[in-house]
Design a protein around this motif. Sequence first.
Motif, mmCIF file in Angstrom:
data_model
loop_
_atom_site.group_PDB
_atom_site.id
_atom_site.type_symbol
_atom_site.label_atom_id
_atom_site.label_comp_id
_atom_site.label_asym_id
_atom_site.label_seq_id
_atom_site.Cartn_x
_atom_site.Cartn_y
_atom_site.Cartn_z
ATOM 1 N N MET A 1 1.006 -1.378 0.075
ATOM 2 C CA MET A 1 -0.100 0.001 -0.106
ATOM 3 C C MET A 1 0.959 1.180 -0.058
ATOM 4 O O MET A 1 1.803 1.369 0.884
ATOM 5 N N SER A 2 0.877 2.069 -1.159
ATOM 6 C CA SER A 2 1.618 3.158 -1.079
ATOM 7 C C SER A 2 0.723 4.423 -0.777
ATOM 8 O O SER A 2 -0.345 4.499 -1.242
ATOM 9 N N LEU A 3 1.193 5.261 -0.306
ATOM 10 C CA LEU A 3 0.404 6.747 0.009
ATOM 11 C C LEU A 3 0.937 7.743 -1.289
ATOM 12 O O LEU A 3 2.091 8.314 -1.295
ATOM 13 N N PRO A 4 -0.091 8.312 -1.947
ATOM 14 C CA PRO A 4 0.328 9.022 -2.892
ATOM 15 C C PRO A 4 0.609 10.497 -2.486
ATOM 16 O O PRO A 4 0.245 10.821 -1.388
ATOM 17 N N ASN A 5 1.482 11.102 -3.284
ATOM 18 C CA ASN A 5 1.975 12.417 -2.720
ATOM 19 C C ASN A 5 1.068 13.659 -3.416
ATOM 20 O O ASN A 5 1.551 14.320 -4.041
ATOM 21 N N VAL A 6 -0.230 13.292 -3.030
ATOM 22 C CA VAL A 6 -1.040 14.393 -3.539
ATOM 23 C C VAL A 6 -2.217 14.822 -2.516
ATOM 24 O O VAL A 6 -2.790 13.605 -1.978
ATOM 25 N N TRP A 7 -2.339 15.742 -2.046
ATOM 26 C CA TRP A 7 -2.942 16.395 -0.798
ATOM 27 C C TRP A 7 -4.073 17.356 -1.337
ATOM 28 O O TRP A 7 -3.484 18.101 -2.138
ATOM 29 N N ASP A 35 -7.769 9.667 -1.764
ATOM 30 C CA ASP A 35 -8.675 8.467 -1.379
ATOM 31 C C ASP A 35 -8.961 8.147 0.358
ATOM 32 O O ASP A 35 -9.278 7.159 0.788
ATOM 33 N N LYS A 36 -8.614 9.314 0.857
ATOM 34 C CA LYS A 36 -8.700 9.398 2.363
ATOM 35 C C LYS A 36 -8.124 8.592 3.220
ATOM 36 O O LYS A 36 -8.515 8.117 4.275
ATOM 37 N N GLN A 37 -6.662 8.110 2.763
ATOM 38 C CA GLN A 37 -5.898 7.168 3.353
ATOM 39 C C GLN A 37 -5.316 7.751 4.702
ATOM 40 O O GLN A 37 -5.001 7.138 5.560
ATOM 41 N N ASP A 38 -4.938 8.925 4.533
ATOM 42 C CA ASP A 38 -4.243 9.783 5.573
ATOM 43 C C ASP A 38 -4.654 11.470 5.589
ATOM 44 O O ASP A 38 -5.236 11.869 4.236
ATOM 45 N N HIS A 39 -4.695 11.809 6.608
ATOM 46 C CA HIS A 39 -4.902 13.303 6.796
ATOM 47 C C HIS A 39 -3.994 13.885 7.775
ATOM 48 O O HIS A 39 -3.601 12.997 8.707
#
Length: 162
Positions: A1-7, A35-39
Amino acid sequence: MSLPNVWHHRKVADSSAKGCDLCYKPSTSVLVTPDKQDHFYICAAHLKEVRFCQKEYDEKQRKKKEAEKGDDKESKDKDKAKDSAPEAEKKDDPKPKDQAGTEKPSQDEEPRVFELQRTFYQQRLTKKRQAEERKRQAEMSQRNRERLSNPSFFPAVPKDNI
């Protein structure tokens, strides 16, 4: 699972303000992955810093400039039409000229999509990995507690007398 660098930049209510991840001051601005994985909460001032993030709205700005150029051409045509209008109609203009330029810029003019600089992005990845590891450790310790509380988990004492 990679976290995209788009916020994506979002605002929350004042009552929901939490500390900024960088300076710990209360902030209502939140950066969220699509995709609301992180905030995380961040001050609006940090969003303007080039060392923190890059704004991905250059294309939007170009479109606005092109639209403004188109509006300039339309306004020149309107000016020509106004010059030919009688003076009485000009006096009935409901909006004085000095108020026309004092309109506040809308929220849409602010950048809404950001890309974090490499160091800050790596920090987010590290925090995400650590949170997942803590969650995994908590689940594992819960499973171990359940196993140890079950008496059938341990072997029975031999009952043969030899």
